[in-house]
Design a protein around this motif. Sequence first.
Motif: not given
Length: 298
Positions: A122-134, A153-157
């Motif tokens: 979660k900490d790693y992928f949170a740098t790209f955008g809001e994370v819904i689930m890991v 993630f929240t956003d498709y982009e």
Amino acid sequence: MAECYIRVAEDENEEPMEIPSEDDGTILLSSVAAQFPGACGLRYRNPVSQCMRGVRLVDGILHAPDADWGNLIYYVNYPKDNKRKMDEMDAASGGKMKRGVQKTSDLIVLGLPWKTSEQDLKDYFATFGEVIMVQVKRDVKTGNSKGFGFVRFTDYETQMKVMSQRHMIDGRWCDCKLPNSKAGPDEPMRSRKVFVGRCTEDLTADDLRQFFMQYGEVTDVFIPKPFRAFAFVTFADDQVAQALCGEDLIIKGTSVHISNAEPKHSNIHHLFSNFPGRSPSLAAMFERAQYQYPSSHV
């Protein structure tokens, strides 16, 4: 009376717009309809009684209540049939807009180090955008990581950006991709076995096992004898196997291609039809390797 502007809105929840009056202080219904097609009149909320009141309409001309439009907001009236049709059109267009919004999906993360936790992920992928689930997939009995997980993630982009690159997580390169869609109730269970093509003779079963363990738990490796330039690798989880299909990987300097190990029986001879001489024995041998060898060879 000088020209003035009155505030008109479609309903009480909409932002009003200003419409000009005529020199005598009246407003033409055509001026309202030009901005609100289909309008048949105006109404306003009486500041004393808080009830809605209609604006007097004579021969297409709207007359100010008590000879003064004041600082009120006036709301558009529509014929009932027209209003119903407009509501239906709005609902339909809203539905189309909703259907057009790209929804995010669970991404499979392949090659996770055994030590990586869900918080690390979660900490790693949170740098790209809001994370819904890991989620890190773990063995039910031992609790050990299976070497892969999922993220959403929240956003498709954000999802597309993450899928477009490799990721260094806890010192190991990992890949993110969409897992193959789940099989329906009438479809067979997805295979946990992959076909590894373009193998060279110096690649051993142990080499393949050690390489593919970075993606998930490997339960079996099989290299046919005599050597035929391909091998089979079986994973504990079918999602890992399906996620690798279509990939070109480098193992000890050799480029190998990963594909589904269980093509339909009717397509097997077609798969080998382009080989020199179109040898039926090669297709037959493939069938035996695919369907008849026992599951443990290493």
